[in-house]
Design a protein around this motif. Sequence first.
Motif, mmCIF file in Angstrom:
data_model
loop_
_atom_site.group_PDB
_atom_site.id
_atom_site.type_symbol
_atom_site.label_atom_id
_atom_site.label_comp_id
_atom_site.label_asym_id
_atom_site.label_seq_id
_atom_site.Cartn_x
_atom_site.Cartn_y
_atom_site.Cartn_z
ATOM 1 N N VAL A 128 0.834 -1.211 0.000
ATOM 2 C CA VAL A 128 0.000 0.000 0.000
ATOM 3 C C VAL A 128 0.866 1.257 0.000
ATOM 4 O O VAL A 128 0.568 2.237 -0.685
ATOM 5 N N ILE A 129 1.987 1.228 0.766
ATOM 6 C CA ILE A 129 2.877 2.396 0.779
ATOM 7 C C ILE A 129 3.477 2.645 -0.600
ATOM 8 O O ILE A 129 3.536 3.791 -1.082
ATOM 9 N N LEU A 130 3.947 1.591 -1.252
ATOM 10 C CA LEU A 130 4.492 1.749 -2.601
ATOM 11 C C LEU A 130 3.453 2.307 -3.564
ATOM 12 O O LEU A 130 3.746 3.174 -4.396
ATOM 13 N N THR A 131 2.217 1.807 -3.438
ATOM 14 C CA THR A 131 1.159 2.287 -4.317
ATOM 15 C C THR A 131 0.846 3.756 -4.061
ATOM 16 O O THR A 131 0.632 4.545 -4.994
ATOM 17 N N ILE A 132 0.827 4.146 -2.769
ATOM 18 C CA ILE A 132 0.562 5.549 -2.435
ATOM 19 C C ILE A 132 1.671 6.451 -2.979
ATOM 20 O O ILE A 132 1.419 7.528 -3.532
ATOM 21 N N ILE A 133 2.933 6.014 -2.817
ATOM 22 C CA ILE A 133 4.050 6.807 -3.347
ATOM 23 C C ILE A 133 3.920 6.974 -4.861
ATOM 24 O O ILE A 133 4.084 8.070 -5.410
ATOM 25 N N ASN A 134 3.604 5.897 -5.536
ATOM 26 C CA ASN A 134 3.492 5.934 -6.992
ATOM 27 C C ASN A 134 2.315 6.786 -7.440
ATOM 28 O O ASN A 134 2.422 7.618 -8.345
ATOM 29 N N PHE A 135 1.154 6.602 -6.772
ATOM 30 C CA PHE A 135 -0.082 7.230 -7.228
ATOM 31 C C PHE A 135 -0.154 8.704 -6.847
ATOM 32 O O PHE A 135 -0.478 9.562 -7.668
ATOM 33 N N ILE A 136 0.161 9.026 -5.586
ATOM 34 C CA ILE A 136 -0.048 10.382 -5.079
ATOM 35 C C ILE A 136 1.155 11.281 -5.348
ATOM 36 O O ILE A 136 1.000 12.455 -5.689
ATOM 37 N N VAL A 137 2.371 10.750 -5.223
ATOM 38 C CA VAL A 137 3.557 11.599 -5.311
ATOM 39 C C VAL A 137 4.093 11.660 -6.751
ATOM 40 O O VAL A 137 4.027 12.689 -7.423
ATOM 41 N N ILE A 138 4.617 10.533 -7.225
ATOM 42 C CA ILE A 138 5.354 10.553 -8.490
ATOM 43 C C ILE A 138 4.420 10.747 -9.683
ATOM 44 O O ILE A 138 4.604 11.644 -10.503
ATOM 45 N N THR A 139 3.376 9.896 -9.772
ATOM 46 C CA THR A 139 2.498 9.951 -10.939
ATOM 47 C C THR A 139 1.738 11.264 -11.008
ATOM 48 O O THR A 139 1.611 11.868 -12.077
ATOM 49 N N LYS A 140 1.235 11.735 -9.867
ATOM 50 C CA LYS A 140 0.475 12.992 -9.871
ATOM 51 C C LYS A 140 1.371 14.164 -10.255
ATOM 52 O O LYS A 140 0.989 15.037 -11.036
ATOM 53 N N GLY A 141 2.611 14.207 -9.707
ATOM 54 C CA GLY A 141 3.523 15.289 -10.051
ATOM 55 C C GLY A 141 3.928 15.263 -11.502
ATOM 56 O O GLY A 141 3.948 16.301 -12.184
ATOM 57 N N ALA A 142 4.271 14.072 -12.010
ATOM 58 C CA ALA A 142 4.665 13.966 -13.423
ATOM 59 C C ALA A 142 3.510 14.334 -14.341
ATOM 60 O O ALA A 142 3.713 14.996 -15.370
ATOM 61 N N GLY A 143 2.298 13.929 -13.975
ATOM 62 C CA GLY A 143 1.136 14.280 -14.795
ATOM 63 C C GLY A 143 0.884 15.777 -14.833
ATOM 64 O O GLY A 143 0.561 16.347 -15.876
ATOM 65 N N ARG A 144 1.066 16.427 -13.678
ATOM 66 C CA ARG A 144 0.869 17.880 -13.634
ATOM 67 C C ARG A 144 1.924 18.607 -14.467
ATOM 68 O O ARG A 144 1.615 19.557 -15.202
ATOM 69 N N ILE A 145 3.185 18.168 -14.347
ATOM 70 C CA ILE A 145 4.253 18.796 -15.139
ATOM 71 C C ILE A 145 4.000 18.602 -16.626
ATOM 72 O O ILE A 145 4.173 19.518 -17.434
#
Length: 705
Positions: A128-145
């Motif tokens: 769950v932690i890995l999924t949260i890191i991927n979904f909320i932090v990395i993927t959301k930031g990359a998508g916004r950029i």
Amino acid sequence: MSELLAMFKANGAAQARLLAGPLLIVLVLGMMILPLPAFILDLLFTFNISLAVMILLVAMFTRKPLDFAAFPSVLLFATLLRLSLNVASTRVVLMHGHSGPDAAGKVIEAFGHFLVGGNFAIGIIVFVILTIINFIVITKGAGRIAEVGARFTLDAMPGKQMAIDADLNAGLIREDEARRRRAEVSQEADFYGSMDGASKFVRGDAVAGLLIMVINVIGGLLVGVAQHDLSVGEAGRVYTLLTIGDGLVAQIPALVISTAAGVVVSRVANDQDVGQQIMGQLFSNPRVLFLTAAIIGIMGLIPNMPHVAFLSLAAIFGGSGYWMVRREMRAKAAAAQQPNPGQNQAKAAAAEASWDDVSMVDQLGLEVGYRLIPLVDHAQNGELLHRIRSLRKKFAQDVGFLPPVVHIRDNLELKPNDYVIQLSGVEVGRGVAMPGQWLAIDPGGVTLKLKGTATTDPAFGLPAVWIEASMRDQAQIAGYTVVDASTVVATHLNHLMHRHGSLLLGRQEVQQLLDRIGKDAPKLVEDLVPKTLSLTILQKTLQGLLAEEVPIRDMRSIIDTISEHAPRLSAQASTAGGQPDVGELIALSRRALGRAITQQWFPGDGEIRVIGLDVKLERVLSQAISTSGVLEPGLAENVLREAQAAVQRQEALGNAPVLVVSPLLRPSLSRFLRHHLPQLGVLANTEIPDERIVRVTALIGGSPA
């Protein structure tokens, strides 16, 4: 035989690349439909991890986003591959999970037992932690950029296209280079748009991972209890561990690929990859390392802190800073050991004067203030140097001879941002350039006022503003033509070289032109110079054409015309005791080049809309020129005023400012109007091809017909 084998190998490699995409699709569909043995799953999971690592490394080593333009498609296929592996592993886990922890392969067993210690609760938390890191932090930031990058890239496209057109029109780049830049701008917009959509795949993959884990746990409990008579606790332990292992095997490559997507869209493009940028900008200042070492060392001295870890890192940072300081000191010592220019100058001053001390005047020179030195410094890869080289090549192709080399030197007497363009040691142009800023030129009709230093374009006198680099996209969207400091200087130099092209053509250049033509037609040159005409007369003729901005690229037609009429003119000149009339040679050459001159002002084969002379005014001018050779002041003032009004009418109608007169009046009117209205072209009616239709849309001395 060897050539045939090489051809088959090349064709085979090309066919393999063509089949890579379809084979991948077939593989994905096969994993979703067909049951796979555990060994094949191990190979595919290992390949998935290798692919993720490879994508991340390629993203790290690219220097600009377009170097990895296939990334959105790679991201899509990698996501499909990972989801199809989830489907295949879920089938194996639910079918054979009751047989043991290695039912779905050794890879899933290793991730489920070794990485989380065989504890399914810890495994769920880690997943769950890995999924949260991927979904909320990395993927959301990359998508916004990616979203913001796509928006700004699309908004800046018109301005970038205008800048490319401006460089092309100024002669700084050629047509193939402009075509390549336009394609690059289009590819950049497509890339960021694709990345904006591809980031949604990654987010959907993270959500799918969570749902698949929940479905597998519930399905494993049902299958284990209802079909294989396992207890609820045993079924939960077995199937949950397998599900956690399956989820970690898929989620770790997903995290790696999401990181690669963030690296691609968040980097600033320059000539370095991400690793070089980080090492060059984060660990390049020894003062930062010393301060970091001091802070970490002080923290390490606090009681109950892990002294070994803190003090070791402090020693490493301090040692790195000391090594960097020593390296800078060695570089300065090496520079100090080089010969001192001041000492050489003192020795030269003590020596006797000689002819070597006589400095010749540069035919074409550029002097710059000290702030403009980086633009022309070889050591700093000055951008203006490359533009001047391209400018000389473009001038040679358009005008017909190679201009002299531009001698560049710094002048401390100039203001820091000033530059001076000199012709034979005499100043012919001066301007201001602001390195690091952009010149926004108003081509007309722009209403948005920009914040910056108001000025005028030094080449064409248009209103302009020096703006900061952050305002470049805003200015381009508003309709300004935005160019950098190097382009400003190069455009000004190019404009002056065309205006003073006649002064750049010396005897040496004329002789080189004759030598160049003599390679293809030696007899043609031998019969002209010096048998029929002297080199000086030919030089004056070519200079007269250049003074009226007529290219001399078609030297064969010019030489043919002069060779045909020069004997007659020479005989007439000998009878009169003088030289052949250069003015008549220029008029004859212009008539021979009439098609090219007309095409220069009126491209295509459409109707020619020109300025004409009133019949009465033409009669008065012809009489004045034939009797005295000059115009009376009052008549000249009236002609100039009428010509200015006619030029304004032509430009308002969108027509070229060209005046068509009789051959008798053309030389005198051209010399007179050239100094007051340099944008006005004066053509003789005999220079216009017979097939072109001429319409008078403005009249000097009367109303248009």
